[in-house]
Design an enzyme around this catalytic site. Sequence first.
Site, PDB file in Angstrom:
ATOM      1  N   ARG A   1      10.902  18.386  32.015  1.00  0.00           N
ATOM      2  CA  ARG A   1      10.184  17.045  32.005  1.00  0.00           C
ATOM      3  C   ARG A   1      10.193  16.296  30.709  1.00  0.00           C
ATOM      4  O   ARG A   1       9.882  15.009  30.935  1.00  0.00           O
ATOM      5  CB  ARG A   1       8.782  17.069  32.894  1.00  0.00           C
ATOM      6  CG  ARG A   1       8.766  17.508  34.246  1.00  0.00           C
ATOM      7  CD  ARG A   1       7.351  17.605  34.812  1.00  0.00           C
ATOM      8  NE  ARG A   1       6.490  16.717  34.310  1.00  0.00           N
ATOM      9  CZ  ARG A   1       6.251  15.476  34.815  1.00  0.00           C
ATOM     10  NH1 ARG A   1       7.154  14.936  35.858  1.00  0.00           N
ATOM     11  NH2 ARG A   1       5.599  14.629  34.452  1.00  0.00           N
TER      12      ARG A   1
ATOM     13  N   GLU B   1       2.197  12.976  26.890  1.00  0.00           N
ATOM     14  CA  GLU B   1       0.602  12.755  26.788  1.00  0.00           C
ATOM     15  C   GLU B   1       0.449  13.199  25.016  1.00  0.00           C
ATOM     16  O   GLU B   1       1.518  13.619  24.392  1.00  0.00           O
ATOM     17  CB  GLU B   1       0.014  13.758  27.403  1.00  0.00           C
ATOM     18  CG  GLU B   1      -0.101  13.453  29.033  1.00  0.00           C
ATOM     19  CD  GLU B   1      -0.595  14.468  29.815  1.00  0.00           C
ATOM     20  OE1 GLU B   1      -0.964  15.524  29.367  1.00  0.00           O
ATOM     21  OE2 GLU B   1      -1.076  14.118  30.813  1.00  0.00           O
TER      22      GLU B   1
ATOM     23  N   TYR C   1      -2.332  19.479  29.124  1.00  0.00           N
ATOM     24  CA  TYR C   1      -1.352  19.819  30.408  1.00  0.00           C
ATOM     25  C   TYR C   1       0.178  19.481  30.015  1.00  0.00           C
ATOM     26  O   TYR C   1       0.808  20.532  30.148  1.00  0.00           O
ATOM     27  CB  TYR C   1      -1.763  18.316  31.207  1.00  0.00           C
ATOM     28  CG  TYR C   1      -3.247  18.928  31.750  1.00  0.00           C
ATOM     29  CD1 TYR C   1      -3.069  19.499  33.071  1.00  0.00           C
ATOM     30  CD2 TYR C   1      -4.085  18.384  31.258  1.00  0.00           C
ATOM     31  CE1 TYR C   1      -4.362  19.895  33.695  1.00  0.00           C
ATOM     32  CE2 TYR C   1      -5.455  18.879  31.800  1.00  0.00           C
ATOM     33  CZ  TYR C   1      -5.704  19.402  32.859  1.00  0.00           C
ATOM     34  OH  TYR C   1      -6.741  19.849  33.472  1.00  0.00           O
ATOM     35  N   GLU C   2       0.586  18.366  29.323  1.00  0.00           N
ATOM     36  CA  GLU C   2       2.036  18.193  29.055  1.00  0.00           C
ATOM     37  C   GLU C   2       2.329  17.312  27.882  1.00  0.00           C
ATOM     38  O   GLU C   2       1.747  16.284  28.087  1.00  0.00           O
ATOM     39  CB  GLU C   2       2.729  17.698  30.313  1.00  0.00           C
ATOM     40  CG  GLU C   2       3.889  17.318  30.207  1.00  0.00           C
ATOM     41  CD  GLU C   2       4.753  16.942  31.581  1.00  0.00           C
ATOM     42  OE1 GLU C   2       5.435  17.647  32.173  1.00  0.00           O
ATOM     43  OE2 GLU C   2       4.669  15.584  31.660  1.00  0.00           O
ATOM     44  N   HIS C   3       2.679  17.605  26.877  1.00  0.00           N
ATOM     45  CA  HIS C   3       3.319  16.756  25.716  1.00  0.00           C
ATOM     46  C   HIS C   3       4.330  17.470  25.101  1.00  0.00           C
ATOM     47  O   HIS C   3       4.573  18.645  25.266  1.00  0.00           O
ATOM     48  CB  HIS C   3       2.121  16.617  24.431  1.00  0.00           C
ATOM     49  CG  HIS C   3       1.517  17.644  24.018  1.00  0.00           C
ATOM     50  ND1 HIS C   3       1.863  17.975  22.773  1.00  0.00           N
ATOM     51  CD2 HIS C   3       0.752  18.527  24.445  1.00  0.00           C
ATOM     52  CE1 HIS C   3       1.351  19.118  22.470  1.00  0.00           C
ATOM     53  NE2 HIS C   3       0.688  19.351  23.404  1.00  0.00           N
TER      54      HIS C   3
END
Length: 550
Positions: A353, A370, A376-378
């Site tokens: 992603r 992020e 969560y997601e970076h």
Amino acid sequence: MQNTVSNMIQNPILPGFNPDPSIVVVGSDFYIATSTFEWYPGVQIHHSKDLKNWRLVSRPLNRESLLDMRGEPDSCGIWAPCISYSQGKFHLIYTDVKRFDGNFKDAHNYYTTCETIDGQWSDPVYMNSSGFDPSLFHDDDGKMWFVNMVWDHRYQRNQFGGILLQEYCPKQKKLVGEIKNIFKGSKLALTEAPHLYKRNGYYYLLTAEGGTFYTHAMTVARSKHIDGPYELDPYGYLLTAKDNQHLGLQRTGHGDLFDTPSGESYLVHLCGRPLAGERRCPLGRETGLQKTYWTDDNWVRLENAQSDGLPEMQVPAPKLPEHPWPKQNKRCNFDSTTLPIEFQWLRTPFPERFMSLDTRPGYLRLTGRESIGSLYEHALIARRQEAFVYQAQTSLDFKPSNFQQTAGLICYYNTSKFHYCYISVDDSGQRFIDIMSCLGDQSLCLTFPLREGQLDACQTDKRFILPENGTVFLRASVKHHTLQFAYSLNEENWTTLPINLDYSIISDEAGGGDGCHFTGGFVGMACQDVSGQQCIADFDYFEYVEYEDK
């Protein structure tokens, strides 16, 4: 005739963030599994044939069914795996910790197997959630036993409540029978990291105590029966540096006993090397090795009888042929569609992603997600720091369209401790370079007060202007306590940013108090887009070079 390993082995054997070692010997091969916490994929496994030369060969927890850490706080995730081998398979026990602060830990324990160390591991079997540091013991009668420390969340109770034992049934794929608390620990307390062994008619229980910082230690107890009662070693701790703060290896404890194929006895253990003059370890908790022997009355000791359980920087090597591995290239050019094994990311099982190695061949493309503080997601791809003195370098093609888009080179400990040399744009669309640092409390700043005797900080309204387009080269130079960033437009003429950054902040002890985190320093590439427009940054290469520690 094969050359034998040189007489001494230098500690640590796994430098950089490689804590909580568990070791298994299969034929002439040694495998060590270590904790990875919030870094993905989970569990590092190193391989050696001589106990001196090691290479990273596998990270087993590499898909959603085995591990998903999205939303987990810093220093949660994979705690203290245990690796073993029986009946033609490798067995791996691991904990996924979902909560760090407060009375509760929410520690879920799982079991997976594989016929090869670097193959696809089986979908996990859930074991229990009563505590962390689980271990699996294969008895000589064919039974399998599961041990873990029990976490007691109740008010004014000893949270390290002892070591639980229960049988595992491979046919039913679950724990069965009575749960017994077989060991409450010694007076040092904080009893964790259990491993069981059987030798000369005794069951031995090795535990870590005293906490994983500067009062850490290893305790041994034994019993004629697997469920106890266990008697403590009357000679004291097997290994500890808690009363000798001058030693080069500190925080020693949490480990595993083993024998070489020729019958020599050793111990792998957790350790840390603080910076000179202060108790901060940017390299994190590492893996060390000590030579051991068994006494006539069946207790295990460090080989140097005069050491009184003190860790040594150099230990005698086993009588094995020398087996070095090919040296790793210093520069990664991203010319493969597979990310090199030394790199990891944070928490998510879905790196596609935010990362691609084939969209623009020869480049690592990061898609901004992020913020750095996200759980969560970076988009952050990094590798471990493995020496006190190193230099990391990269180049990126990045054209942000607004101030909420950033990309660059980062020295990272966790979401609240990092130094980030980034590229962005101001409101007029002008590209610039600046530094963002977080010092342990989630408050971000461009610059901050420096250590006495260091260079003056640049003013917060002064930025280093970049051309509208074109590649930018970034470099991080680390020497013990100090970090300096530099940039270039041609990889030849470098401009050093006029600020000496406190690199000791990249450590578990810094920020938020002693004993609050468990990982180590990373350096790598990052891209953020908190506008949600998913900007892209293309990195052409990444280079990591270590220098002699002077």
